[in-house]
Design a protein around this motif. Structure first.
Motif, short mmCIF file in Angstrom:
data_model
loop_
_atom_site.label_atom_id
_atom_site.label_comp_id
_atom_site.label_asym_id
_atom_site.label_seq_id
_atom_site.Cartn_x
_atom_site.Cartn_y
_atom_site.Cartn_z
N PRO A 140 -16.63 -0.41 -15.83
CA PRO A 140 -16.13 0.54 -16.82
C PRO A 140 -17.25 1.34 -17.47
N ASP A 169 -4.25 -3.26 -19.40
CA ASP A 169 -5.60 -3.05 -19.93
C ASP A 169 -5.54 -2.30 -21.25
N GLN A 226 -9.34 -6.28 -19.90
CA GLN A 226 -8.83 -5.97 -18.57
C GLN A 226 -7.94 -7.11 -18.10
N ARG A 278 -8.55 -0.26 -23.87
CA ARG A 278 -9.95 0.10 -24.14
C ARG A 278 -9.99 0.94 -25.42
N TYR A 279 -10.96 0.62 -26.28
CA TYR A 279 -11.11 1.37 -27.53
C TYR A 279 -12.57 1.79 -27.71
N GLN A 280 -12.78 3.08 -27.90
CA GLN A 280 -14.12 3.62 -28.15
C GLN A 280 -14.35 3.66 -29.66
N GLU A 298 -13.30 -9.04 -19.88
CA GLU A 298 -13.53 -8.37 -21.16
C GLU A 298 -14.92 -7.75 -21.10
N TYR A 299 -15.13 -6.72 -21.89
CA TYR A 299 -16.44 -6.07 -21.83
C TYR A 299 -16.71 -5.27 -23.09
N ALA A 341 -17.79 3.79 -21.40
CA ALA A 341 -17.24 3.96 -22.75
C ALA A 341 -16.49 5.27 -22.89
N THR A 367 -7.18 3.79 -24.96
CA THR A 367 -6.64 3.96 -23.61
C THR A 367 -5.87 2.71 -23.23
N ALA A 382 -17.72 1.24 -26.38
CA ALA A 382 -16.31 0.88 -26.30
C ALA A 382 -16.17 -0.61 -26.01
N GLY A 396 -13.29 -3.42 -24.28
CA GLY A 396 -12.13 -3.39 -23.42
C GLY A 396 -11.61 -4.76 -23.04
#
Length: 733
Positions: free
Chosen positions: A51, A109, A131, A111-113, A142-143, A53, A85, A127, A129
């Motif tokens: 991924p 999934d 997954q 994802r937040y920036q 996770e990341y 960001a 997202t 970001a 995330g």
């Protein structure tokens, strides 16, 4: 103590993403998130597998098809907020342990920036995330990732990953990471979030040209299950026999085709090749942004008083033939604009019309065009214009304007006429309104093709049915409507099937529609499919009424949907200028026969909910329903949706009831997404027709609601203040 520890871990894991969403606002002075142009193999902005960001442009709805020898991933992605997202994925993974040779799996999934890039300094966008954060966790990871623009053509991202992103190359460990729970498919696997080994990943994307991007990355995912590495695969059922990767380096390219499409290819670990196709659409980027509808008639300023003294004096109002003539002329003019003039009240200084909008996706456009035509049809003494919207034959809201403001502000921005107008809840009393002659009873019908689809069956992931659909509507008086639909199947892959491995004949002969403790209200839905003879999905008599200015009611009887028939009643409180609406529904229904369109089975149930709706100023609507569902289980449904001024709507819901996980089956609670796209967005022609539908992960009996048409909230909302003012920019269109 162990149970307490488990609960604590769940709360902390689930709270971390929420805290980041709520407590980490974007940096001051940097309001735009970092936008990506490449979709990775998981269907989100990224490189190849790893991924970034980056976000998509706000409100983008995209889809990705990814194919390699190790998997096939189909992803639907939505940029729900500028920095949030969400994605739904349906993937096929080969497996040596399955009779069919593969597994079909759903995953979600987020994802937040939470930190913007400083374009003038060294701070990257950052970001977080999740997954595949619920269910089997085949792709669970996770990341936290940071992305920095090195120059206009080069971006570099680096981050730390858990789960699959830390299969190899671990640099530390944050406690034990439990393996997937075979019995908790569809549940958030919060015990795994940000736990276990953590490993770094890095990627770079270089725009070789304006259309061609080249990517390289180092990934911590070694595809253990797909390559038969049983020692490192978290579940035996996932093991396959693809060739083992040579290294952790992945290389790829992406080529943009026009504004909305792209194609890409890649090689994983120097061994496995893959292909990526993606499409992205944005509600704000219509093919015809201004539309192709015919321009409205211009406002006609009144002549000077000396030129028409009788018209200005109001003496014309004493003539009994004046209103019928004016009402007919205005009704004919409105009909050309796709509007129905239901009734009209007229005196020397004031005119009120009740209109039904059959053409424009935004009610404000219908109101604006009506105001223009009123200036052309009414004598000059009429200064007050009241335009009342009607839905289902009942008045909803009234917009009051001064005619002089309409004349003065025609060429100004729409915001000025909005400030000069007054919006109120419509008075349900007829007063001196006169129905348009020969308007009721009204009969309308249509014949068109239909397409019915179903997804997510492991044996046949996509099924369809094509046929012809005949619809009819007979409105006896305003608010009393008889409607129905007849369908004739032509072809398709759907067929009549019984649950539980039984034959159709065996299931039809059962005395009970129960599966153990649970009535089959949806899980035998395929028993209603594949009929070669005509079917009647719906045949109802509905009565809509408005006892007070802020209260609406509905009573619907008949064949309410393909599976149930009976009586559905509803009441809704919603002042036109309120963001909050409250409702209640009570239904008594019986299960319909599988073959006999007018026959019924033995199962009967009372179902209903109390509901609260709240519309935020940014187009987001929240809905809470609490009550009893079709299977007799009790619980609540939370729905969030986002709608745009051009009619696009994307939403998601989740339902949890008191039905046990064992009785519910895999998933343990109901969830899904809905997409609705106005046809006019693509064609440019004004139309209220929509395309789209619901995508739900499973068809279970728990948490199932009645699918009755014409619920009050959807009937009324287009002409309430939130929707009206969201589309007010089209008042002068």
């Amino acid at each position: 103590m162990r149970a307490h520890s488990r609960l604590t871990r769940r709360l902390m894991a689930s709270t971390l993403p929420a805290a980041l969403l709520l407590l980490l606002p974007p940096a001051a002075g940097h309001t735009d998130p970092l936008i990506g142009k490449v979709m990775n193999s998981y269907g989100l902005p990224g490189a190849i597998d790893t991924p970034t960001a980056e976000m998509l442009p706000d409100a983008t709805l995209g889809a990705t098809i990814n194919y390699s020898d190790m998997s096939r991933r189909n992803t639907l992605v939505f940029q729900a907020l500028p920095r949030l997202t969400v994605a739904l994925r349906y993937a096929r993974i080969d497996s040596l342990q399955q009779n069919r040779g593969h597994i079909w799996d759903r995953s979600f999934d987020l994802r937040y920036q939470f930190l913007d890039e400083d374009t003038e300094g060294w701070r990257p966008a950052v970001a977080i995330g999740l997954q595949d954060f619920m269910g089997t966790g085949i792709y669970g990871a996770e990341y936290v990732v940071a992305t920095k623009t090195i120059n206009p053509r080069l971006r570099v991202s680096a981050g730390l990953g858990w789960g699959r992103l830390a299969s190899v190359g671990s640099i530390g460990n944050l406690g034990d990471r439990p393996g997937p729970d075979e019995n908790e498919g569809g549940k958030p696997n919060v015990d795994q979030w940000f736990r276990g080994d953590v490993a770094p990943f890095i990627n770079a994307t270089w725009m070789a040209t304006d259309k061609l991007s080249l990517m390289a990355e180092y990934s911590g995912d070694n595809y253990a299950c797909e390559t038969g590495d049983r020692d490192n695969c978290s579940r035996e059922a996932w093991v396959s026999d693809s060739d083992e990767l040579k290294n952790r380096i992945n290389l790829g390219f992406n080529y943009a085709i026009g504004q909305n499409y792209s194609i890409g290819g890649y090689v994983l670990g120097g061994k496995q090749f893959g292909l990526n196709l993606s499409v992205a659409m944005n509600p704000r980027q219509a093919a015809y942004p201004s539309g192709l509808e015919k321009a409205p008639a211009p406002v006609r300023p009144r002549v000077a008083q000396s030129a028409d003294p009788d018209g200005w004096s109001g003496a014309w109002s004493a003539d009994p033939t004046a209103q019928p003539a004016i009402q007919k002329a205005l009704g004919d003019a409105l009909a050309k604009e796709g509007q129905v003039l239901e009734s009209m009240a007229l005196d020397a200084n004031r005119a009120e019309v009740r209109i039904r909008n059959n053409r424009y996706i935004q009610q404000a456009e219908a109101v604006g065009r009506t105001a223009r035509l009123m200036t052309r049809a009414l004598p000059p003494s009429v200064e007050t214009l009241v335009i009342t919207s009607s839905a289902g034959g009942v008045p909803t809201s009234s917009v009051t304007l001064r005619r002089s403001d309409v004349e003065r502000l025609e060429n100004s921005e729409a915001g000025q006429i909005a400030q000069a107008s007054v919006m109120t809840s419509a008075d349900p009393r007829p007063g001196n309104l006169v129905l348009t002659p020969e308007l009721f009873p009204r009969f309308r019908w249509g014949l068109k093709p239909y397409v019915s689809t179903s997804m997510f069956d492991p044996d046949e992931p996509f099924r369809y049915e094509l046929g012809a659909e005949l619809t009819g509507e007979y409105e006896m008086t305003p608010g009393l409507i008889l409607s129905g639909t007849i369908r004739q199947r032509v072809l398709g892959s759907t067929k009549q099937e019984a649950p539980g491995g039984m034959s159709v004949e065996e299931y039809e002969a059962l005395d009970s529609d129960y599966d153990g403790n649970v009535p089959r209200v949806r899980s035998d839905g395929r028993m209603y499919a594949g009929n070669k003879s005509p079917t009647i999905p719906q045949l109802t008599l509905a009565w809509y009424a408005k006892p007070t200015p802020d209260v609406y009611t509905r009573v619907t009887v008949g064949l309410l949907e393909r599976t149930f028939g009976g009586v559905s009643t509803e009441v809704l409180w919603w002042p036109s200028n309120s963001s909050l609406a409250l409702g209640a529904e009570l239904d008594r229904v019986r299960k319909r026969d599988f073959r006999d369109v007018f026959g019924f089975r033995d199962y009967e149930v009372t179902t209903g909910h109390v509901s609260a709706y709240y519309e935020f100023s940014n187009g987001i609507t929240a809905q809470l329903d609490v009550g009893q569902y079709l299977a007799g289980d009790k619980g609540a449904t939370v729905t969030l949706s986002r709608e745009f001024a051009n009619g696009w709507r994307v939403g998601a819901w989740v339902t949890k009831t008191d039905m046990s996980a064992e009785d519910f089956g895999e998933g343990s609670f109901d969830k899904g997404i809905s997409v609705s796209i106005p046809l006019g967005w693509a064609t440019g022609q004004p139309s209220m027709r929509m395309v789209g539908g619901d995508v739900r992960s499973l068809s279970r009996d728990g948490g199932s609601k009645l699918r009755v048409n014409g619920r009050l909230y959807e009937k009324v909302r287009d002409s309430q203040s939130g929707q009206m003012y969201q589309g007010w920019g089209r008042f002068w269109r």
